[in-house]
Design an enzyme around this catalytic site. Structure first.
Site, short mmCIF file in Angstrom:
data_model
loop_
_atom_site.label_atom_id
_atom_site.label_comp_id
_atom_site.label_asym_id
_atom_site.label_seq_id
_atom_site.Cartn_x
_atom_site.Cartn_y
_atom_site.Cartn_z
N CYS A 152 0.83 -1.20 0.00
CA CYS A 152 0.00 0.00 0.00
C CYS A 152 0.87 1.25 0.00
O CYS A 152 0.55 2.24 -0.67
CB CYS A 152 -0.94 0.00 1.20
SG CYS A 152 -0.11 -0.17 2.80
N GLY A 211 9.68 -1.40 3.41
CA GLY A 211 10.39 -1.74 2.17
C GLY A 211 9.93 -0.90 0.99
O GLY A 211 10.33 -1.15 -0.15
#
Length: 340
Positions: A152, A211
């Site tokens: 997201c 990440g």
């Protein structure tokens, strides 16, 4: 002609993808693979603390859900290879368990008869990572079987970065995602491999890793190594914020930066990126379908080239909308999606 879809895993993202997909007349959700009873799943679809009551009739059947009269098969298998995808002629599996994001594990769905798999998370050795509005043209139906929809946060970050880079050029940058708590944290203090995530999620601001900046190089490879970042998990249940600071290659003003985002929101990134100059807060973006909404009131420029941009995102609903967009994108490029 509808694309036949199965959803593996029915947590926060699985259920939101289901809600969104059931609104799409080009998608038939054939089956859900989950570990709970039909009664439990029906209840969790109908009533949602964050996104409200579902506006369709949901009835628990025998090994099925009946949604506005349409039957959706319920399965309960922990091994993707054992799922009846070939029998039901499944085109695309939405892999939403979080347990099969490595290609070798996701391929179990292909062995079971599915044609493509979309991961609702960053993958490992996946064939391609796609962020809608950024690099969907990279999808090759002949070569790509395991497709990651990224995270997201990457879905929020990448459109913002793309606009800035194409308009002004990016030298380097740092991002912080101020992120709602998720199921990967603890409600009360309990062991976790990340000792900060081990702490009660509703009581603290929790610094941790993300990440998203690294994954950006998978969709914008020319920026590899130029962006880095971290996450602050905060005590809200939904809606997050990317705080991006970049050094640009050209002199700009805050007005020029905002105008670039306004143009993109109306043209190349319509439906993916939006712009707001209203003094809103996180709850105002709950159930917003965009991947990123630029907070134009907070755009800052220092020394002509250092730019700070804030972008809001509903990390559940906005992301799930992109999963459904990706389903449609993949299906449109498959040679023989199943006829319904």
């Amino acid at each position: 002609m509808k694309v036949k879809v199965a959803i593996n895993g029915f947590g926060r993202i699985g259920r939101m993808v289901f809600r969104k997909a059931m609104l799409d007349d080009q998608i038939q959700v054939v089956a859900i693979n989950a570990s709970y009873s039909a009664e439990t799943l029906a209840h969790l679809i109908k009533y949602d603390t964050i996104h409200g009551r579902y506006d369709k009739e949901v009835v628990a059947g025998e090994d099925s859900l009946i949604v506005n009269g349409k039957k959706v098969l319920l399965l309960n298998s922990r091994d993707p290879k054992q799922l009846p995808w070939r029998e039901y002629d499944i085109d695309i599996v939405v892999e939403a368990t979080g347990k099969f994001n490595a290609k070798d594990k996701a391929m179990g769905h292909i062995e079971a008869g599915a044609k493509k798999v979309i991961l609702t998370a960053p993958g490992k050795n996946e064939d391609v990572t796609i962020v809608m509005g950024v690099n969907e043209d990279q999808f090759d139906a002949e070569r790509h079987v395991i497709i990651s929809n990224a995270s997201c946060t990457t879905n929020c970050l990448a459109p913002v970065v793309k606009v800035l880079d194409e308009e002004f050029g990016i030298e380097s940058g740092l991002m912080t995602t101020v992120h709602a708590y998720t199921n990967d944290q603890k409600n009360i203090d309990n062991p976790h491999k990340d000792l900060r995530r081990a702490r009660a999620c509703g009581e603290s601001i929790i610094p941790t890793t993300t990440g998203a900046a690294k994954a950006l190089s998978l969709v914008l490879p020319h920026l590899k190594g130029k962006l880095h970042g971290l996450a602050l998990r905060v005590p809200v249940p939904n809606v997050s914020l990317v705080d991006l600071v970049v050094d640009l290659k050209t002199d700009v003003t805050a007005e020029e930066v905002n105008e670039a985002f306004k143009r993109a929101a109306k043209t190349s990134m319509y439906g993916v990126l939006d712009y707001s100059d209203e003094p809103l807060v996180s709850t105002d973006y709950n159930t917003n379908p965009h991947s990123a909404v630029i907070d134009g009131l907070t755009t800052m420029v220092m020394e002509d080239r250092k730019v700070k941009v804030l972008a809001w995102y509903d990390n559940e609903w906005g992301y799930s909308c992109r999963v459904v967009d990706l389903i449609r994108h993949v299906a449109a490029r498959m040679k023989h999606p199943s006829a319904v």
